[in-house]
Scaffold this motif. Structure first.
Motif, PDB file in Angstrom:
ATOM      1  N   HIS A 159      33.340  36.104  46.628  1.00 40.49           N
ATOM      2  CA  HIS A 159      32.717  37.284  46.035  1.00 40.49           C
ATOM      3  C   HIS A 159      33.065  38.525  46.852  1.00 40.49           C
ATOM      4  O   HIS A 159      33.359  39.594  46.299  1.00 40.49           O
ATOM      5  CB  HIS A 159      31.202  37.078  45.981  1.00 40.49           C
ATOM      6  CG  HIS A 159      30.510  37.979  45.006  1.00 40.49           C
ATOM      7  ND1 HIS A 159      29.138  38.080  44.917  1.00 40.49           N
ATOM      8  CD2 HIS A 159      30.983  38.835  44.079  1.00 40.49           C
ATOM      9  CE1 HIS A 159      28.816  38.951  43.989  1.00 40.49           C
ATOM     10  NE2 HIS A 159      29.924  39.431  43.462  1.00 40.49           N
TER      11      HIS A 159
ATOM     12  N   TRP B 258      24.874  36.886  42.731  1.00 38.82           N
ATOM     13  CA  TRP B 258      25.668  38.125  42.661  1.00 38.82           C
ATOM     14  C   TRP B 258      26.249  38.457  44.024  1.00 38.82           C
ATOM     15  O   TRP B 258      25.910  37.877  45.014  1.00 38.82           O
ATOM     16  CB  TRP B 258      24.836  39.290  42.137  1.00 38.82           C
ATOM     17  CG  TRP B 258      23.726  39.713  43.054  1.00 38.82           C
ATOM     18  CD1 TRP B 258      23.764  40.692  44.012  1.00 38.82           C
ATOM     19  CD2 TRP B 258      22.400  39.156  43.117  1.00 38.82           C
ATOM     20  NE1 TRP B 258      22.551  40.793  44.655  1.00 38.82           N
ATOM     21  CE2 TRP B 258      21.695  39.853  44.134  1.00 38.82           C
ATOM     22  CE3 TRP B 258      21.750  38.148  42.436  1.00 38.82           C
ATOM     23  CZ2 TRP B 258      20.368  39.567  44.474  1.00 38.82           C
ATOM     24  CZ3 TRP B 258      20.434  37.867  42.777  1.00 38.82           C
ATOM     25  CH2 TRP B 258      19.763  38.566  43.778  1.00 38.82           C
TER      26      TRP B 258
ATOM     27  N   ASP C 221      30.948  40.572  36.738  1.00 32.55           N
ATOM     28  CA  ASP C 221      31.085  41.476  37.886  1.00 32.55           C
ATOM     29  C   ASP C 221      30.627  42.885  37.527  1.00 32.55           C
ATOM     30  O   ASP C 221      29.993  43.569  38.343  1.00 32.55           O
ATOM     31  CB  ASP C 221      32.537  41.514  38.371  1.00 32.55           C
ATOM     32  CG  ASP C 221      32.927  40.262  39.142  1.00 32.55           C
ATOM     33  OD1 ASP C 221      32.027  39.481  39.507  1.00 32.55           O
ATOM     34  OD2 ASP C 221      34.126  40.072  39.398  1.00 32.55           O
TER      35      ASP C 221
ATOM     36  N   HIS D 274      27.584  44.865  39.287  1.00 25.20           N
ATOM     37  CA  HIS D 274      27.826  46.162  39.927  1.00 25.20           C
ATOM     38  C   HIS D 274      26.732  47.163  39.562  1.00 25.20           C
ATOM     39  O   HIS D 274      26.132  47.797  40.445  1.00 25.20           O
ATOM     40  CB  HIS D 274      29.193  46.682  39.482  1.00 25.20           C
ATOM     41  CG  HIS D 274      29.568  48.022  40.045  1.00 25.20           C
ATOM     42  ND1 HIS D 274      29.715  48.243  41.398  1.00 25.20           N
ATOM     43  CD2 HIS D 274      29.808  49.212  39.436  1.00 25.20           C
ATOM     44  CE1 HIS D 274      30.048  49.512  41.592  1.00 25.20           C
ATOM     45  NE2 HIS D 274      30.095  50.113  40.419  1.00 25.20           N
TER      46      HIS D 274
ATOM     47  N   ARG E  31      36.591  39.716  45.976  1.00 28.19           N
ATOM     48  CA  ARG E  31      36.674  40.399  44.678  1.00 28.19           C
ATOM     49  C   ARG E  31      36.119  41.810  44.769  1.00 28.19           C
ATOM     50  O   ARG E  31      36.731  42.773  44.288  1.00 28.19           O
ATOM     51  CB  ARG E  31      35.907  39.621  43.606  1.00 28.19           C
ATOM     52  CG  ARG E  31      36.578  38.363  43.123  1.00 28.19           C
ATOM     53  CD  ARG E  31      36.085  37.974  41.726  1.00 28.19           C
ATOM     54  NE  ARG E  31      34.644  38.037  41.593  1.00 28.19           N
ATOM     55  CZ  ARG E  31      33.816  37.038  41.873  1.00 28.19           C
ATOM     56  NH1 ARG E  31      34.306  35.905  42.341  1.00 28.19           N
ATOM     57  NH2 ARG E  31      32.517  37.155  41.700  1.00 28.19           N
ATOM     58  N   ILE E  32      34.945  41.962  45.400  1.00 31.29           N
ATOM     59  CA  ILE E  32      34.322  43.283  45.477  1.00 31.29           C
ATOM     60  C   ILE E  32      35.138  44.202  46.372  1.00 31.29           C
ATOM     61  O   ILE E  32      35.439  45.352  46.015  1.00 31.29           O
ATOM     62  CB  ILE E  32      32.875  43.171  45.999  1.00 31.29           C
ATOM     63  CG1 ILE E  32      32.007  42.415  44.992  1.00 31.29           C
ATOM     64  CG2 ILE E  32      32.285  44.556  46.263  1.00 31.29           C
ATOM     65  CD1 ILE E  32      30.611  42.115  45.496  1.00 31.29           C
TER      66      ILE E  32
END
Length: 875
Positions: free
Chosen positions: A409, A875, A178, A182, A412-413
């Motif tokens: 995803h 991603w 991650d 980023h 999480r972000i």
């Protein structure tokens, strides 16, 4: 690219993209050229520990079967720039891994990305360890292994090391990946929102033309970089002569904006790749074709940009905007004109995105950035969140979303971003009441509307809004005000009626009036000085967490002066202040509010403060400790599921299979004997030390409690025989078939709850907790959350069900129940659901919560054949 091909797209450290795919026989010559020409003598020596004939290695890649040997190659333009593979070893669960990256492509994180993908593919296939033979002098490759995040061991002699990596998926590795995503995502978006040079392909001078409109907005916005119009005719547009193609430009642009017919897009993308552009923004919408053909064209476009290393926005984008004075980019085509500010907006719908910009301008809300991402073939909401997390000019993020490409995803972000700045969202394409699938379980019956999306947003800390007015009112608050430290609100007003409305609005939203003289009622003719003193007094009161100021011009007062006084009183106060200050005409005064949000209605003040409290409470929650559960054995449970689904796509598990699944995860359940005749039931009851429960046995998903076919407290042979006959009678009256009964020991007193799960095809599994027994599934009685992974997340699910909390705390003077045991059961059940994606619907009902312990009394579990979604974008 065939639908079954192994393909993974990765994002490199510098923001460029790379498509990795399994090689074929047609790649043999290119792989050999990669080894011969792409690698220096030193690189070849490091890779092969000597000078091997490259044809041997190339053939091994080209002939990899994808099972015993899995290979990946990466292309940039016409050349292969990277190759990696793993070979299974004789030791079970072990493989040897190797990499090579072209000399001129090194230093961009390529080898690390290839290692990530090979490890992911191998782990899914049961491989748990990678071994690599590395020369001790090959420091770059050793660093790749060390920085990847896997547990690593090294051993070796004579200058050669064996590096062993534990590639079992773990939270630590996920966090490393991650972090790399980023950094790379931010780098990849810079050429889109902060380009140094832009080319507009399809620029023209025709009124109403798409290319003309976007070029005009770029020029009118004062873009600080270079703009180059491109048109096949070579005409003059806005006093600039157009280049006939991108290849004719003297200096390559970083961002290419395509405003051309769909049939020309592939050629534009190929030219952008050839000249070294970094990003392609496609304004063109999808053509009016069959969905399969549209998808094929999207895939072709994505293949071109991936090969060139570009990012792609759209198709169907309405453009991007960046108000940073150093950039001043307005690459939209709707004539949007907004002031610079601290709100960033991302919209999946172009039209709604432009509407959001218009609303922001009308409310004098400043914008830091804007992106219309259209069909999200590449750049997505997740990418923009990564960028705006680090953007110091952005204080809050506003989203309009319709679907999620990768909900896990996103969660999480968004959860990480929400810890730094608020995310405000409106969800389009809502699920509506009445559009429910056939109700099969109590959990399904309790699931209403958008409960799954609500659960996802709550977990991520995203504030969801149901209307544009609510959304922008909250945006005005979060852009300018600190968060309240609590729920205590001071109400200041020159109208008793308005103060009453304000107090009622606070109570409705569970806000409390601060102690003391509250509301603070000022004279009807109160003016600037009165409000200045009242607000300053409330700000210094330690019993006040937030202030709501109301003013109605009843006697020809000066609403502008009152608003200015409130703003002056606030200054840099650490408490939020909101207002509803109206002029004699009932409208908002035109003066400068000094950052104090000023609303038309008293209720809006309470609403935004409540959302501020909601965010403060979310931020105040501890992160929690991730559950460590190691005494489960999922292997034979997976075998059982495989056997069940061997000849069918979906099935409810038998009662015995459901119980075996719970046993595999050490989830406490009551001992049960399934009896198909009375003699068996009598014998099973005699084996129990004490009274029993006798319930009719129905094939799942039916429950005995649905027709009251449950008898409690039976003891002795006579009672069991009478109970058996009574169950037969009740089942017959319900016009059902009697299949026997279940004998269980009678548990001690407690409360019965429902623990359930549903797996949404788009959003994944959610867990439910609510009333159990016959009340299970009643509308509004169950709370939903995404699967908890920490003790805090499990507690949040418990707290979300007020009925369950009331019973745990000792309802009507009853003894308090074992909350810790319920928390532990939730975490074990969540682990089961994560490990077994085939479980798509489940009821643990009832679950008896007692003074000590929680035990499952009955379970219904449905499994379905499900292939893990193949996500090319990693991603």
């Amino acid at each position: 690219m065939s639908s079954g091909a192994l393909v993974r797209d990765v994002l490199l450290r510098d923001g460029s993209t790379l498509r990795l795919r399994a090689p074929t026989h047609e790649d043999l010559d290119d792989i050999k050229a990669f080894y011969d020409e792409g690698l220096s003598d030193e690189s070849r020596y490091m890779r092969f520990h000597g000078y091997l004939r490259t044809e041997v290695a190339a053939r091994a890649y080209a002939e990899a079967n994808g099972v015993d040997r899995v290979a990946l190659i990466g292309r940039q333009g016409d050349h292969i720039v990277a190759a990696a593979s793993y070979d299974l070893l004789r030791e079970p669960g072990t493989a040897e891994v190797a990499f090579a990256v072209a000399d001129d492509f090194q230093g961009r994180g390529t080898a690390t990305r290839m290692l990530e993908q090979l490890a992911s593919i191998a782990a899914e296939r049961g491989v748990r360890r990678f071994d690599a033979e590395v020369l001790g002098t090959n420091r770059p490759m050793l660093l790749v292994f060390e920085r990847a995040g896997f547990e690593i061991r090294r051993k070796g002699t004579f200058g050669e090391l064996t590096v062993s990596l534990d590639i079992t998926p773990s939270e630590a590795v996920r966090e490393r990946i991650d972090a790399r995503d980023h950094v790379a995502a931010i780098a990849s978006l810079r050429p889109i929102l902060s380009p140094r040079a832009i080319a507009v392909v399809g620029a023209s001078s025709a009124p109403g033309d798409l290319g003309a409109a976007v070029l005009k907005d770029i020029l009118d916005g004062g873009f600080r970089g270079v703009v180059s119009p491109v048109n096949r005719s070579g005409e003059v547009v806005s006093s600039m002569r157009c280049a006939r193609s991108l290849i004719d430009l003297d200096d390559p642009p970083e961002l290419v904006i395509a405003a051309v017919d769909w049939d020309e897009l592939a050629d534009v993308a190929a030219q952008a790749s050839a000249i070294g552009a970094k990003a392609l923004l496609v304004l063109t919408s999808d053509p009016d074709l069959e969905p399969e053909e549209v998808q094929a064209r999207r895939d072709e476009l994505l293949e071109i940009v991936r090969t060139g290393g570009l990012r792609l926005v759209g198709p169907g984008s309405l453009g991007v905007l960046n108000t940073d004075p150093a950039v001043s980019l307005n690459a939209t085509f709707a004539g949007a004109s907004v002031p610079a500010g601290r709100l960033a907006i991302c919209s999946q719908s172009g039209a709604i995105g432009i509407g959001l910009l218009g609303h922001a301008a009308a409310r004098q809300l400043g914008i830091s950035g804007f992106a219309s991402i259209g069909d999200r073939v590449d750049v997505s909401t997740n990418d923009l969140l990564e960028l705006w997390e680090e953007d110091e000019r952005t204080a809050a993020v506003m989203l309009y979303v319709e679907t999620f490409g990768n909900p896990e995803h996103f969660t999480r972000i968004a959860q990480r971003v929400s810890r730094r700045k608020p995310i405000l969202a409106v969800k389009g394409r809502r699920a509506h009441e009445g559009v429910q699938l056939e109700t099969r379980s109590h959990t399904a019956a309790a699931l209403r509307g958008d409960a799954v999306v609500d659960a996802l947003f709550r977990q991520a800390g995203v504030l969801r809004f149901q209307s544009g007015d609510e959304l922008f009112s909250a945006a005005a608050f979060f852009e300018s005000q600190p968060l309240p430290l609590g729920r205590r609100v001071a109400v200041i007003s020159n109208s008793t009626g308005v103060a009453t409305l304000a107090v009622d609005a606070c109570a409705t939203r569970r806000l409390a009036l601060a102690t003391g003289v509250n509301p603070v009622l000022l004279p009807a003719r109160a003016g600037r000085d009165d409000y200045l003193a009242a607000v300053r007094g409330a700000l210094t009161d330690e019993g006040v967490d937030a202030i709501a100021v109301y003013y109605v011009d009843l006697f020809g007062g000066d609403s502008d002066a009152v608003l200015s006084a409130v703003a002056r009183a606030c200054g840099q106060a650490p408490k939020p202040v909101v207002a509803s200050i109206l002029g004699a005409d009932g409208g908002l005064p035109p003066g400068d509010s000094g950052g104090v949000p000023n609303f038309l209605f008293p209720e809006t003040c309470a609403a935004v403060l409540a959302r501020g409290v909601e965010r403060r409470e979310w931020l105040s929650r501890p992160l929690g400790q991730r559950a460590v559960i190691e005494d489960h054995d999922p292997r034979w449970v997976r075998t059982m599921i495989g056997e069940t689904l061997a000849h069918r796509d979906a099935s409810w598990l038998t009662i015995e299979q459901s119980q075996a699944m719970l046993d595999g995860y050490r989830i406490a359940r009551v001992a049960s004997a399934l009896c198909d005749d009375l003699g068996h039931a009598v014998a099973a009851a005699a084996a129990v030390d004490g009274p029993i429960a006798l319930k009719a046995a129905f094939p799942p998903p039916a429950h005995a409690a649905d027709i009251d076919a449950v008898l409690l407290g039976l003891e002795g042979e006579a009672a069991v025989r009478a109970g058996w006959r009574e169950l037969e009678r009740r089942v017959e009256l319900a016009e059902r078939r009697f299949n026997g009964a279940i004998v269980q020991p009678l548990l001690g007193p407690g409360a019965d709850v429902l623990i359930g799960a549903m797996s949404d095809p788009d959003f994944g599994p959610v867990m439910a907790l609510g009333l159990g027994g016959r009340q299970a599934g009643l509308a509004g009685t169950a709370a939903f959350r995404v699967l908890p992974g920490t003790d805090v997340e499990a507690d949040e699910l418990i707290d979300a069900s007020e009925s369950v909390v009331a019973q745990l705390e000792g309802f009507r003077d009853a003894a308090k129940l074992d909350r810790a045991a319920l928390r532990g059961l939730l975490l074990r059940f969540a682990l089961l659901l994560r490990d077994l994606p085939e479980v798509v619907e489940a009821d643990l009902n009832p679950v008896r919560c007692m003074a000590e312990g929680c035990t499952v009394l009955d379970s219904r579990i449905r499994v379905e054949r499900r292939l893990a979604p193949v996500r090319v974008k990693t991603w």
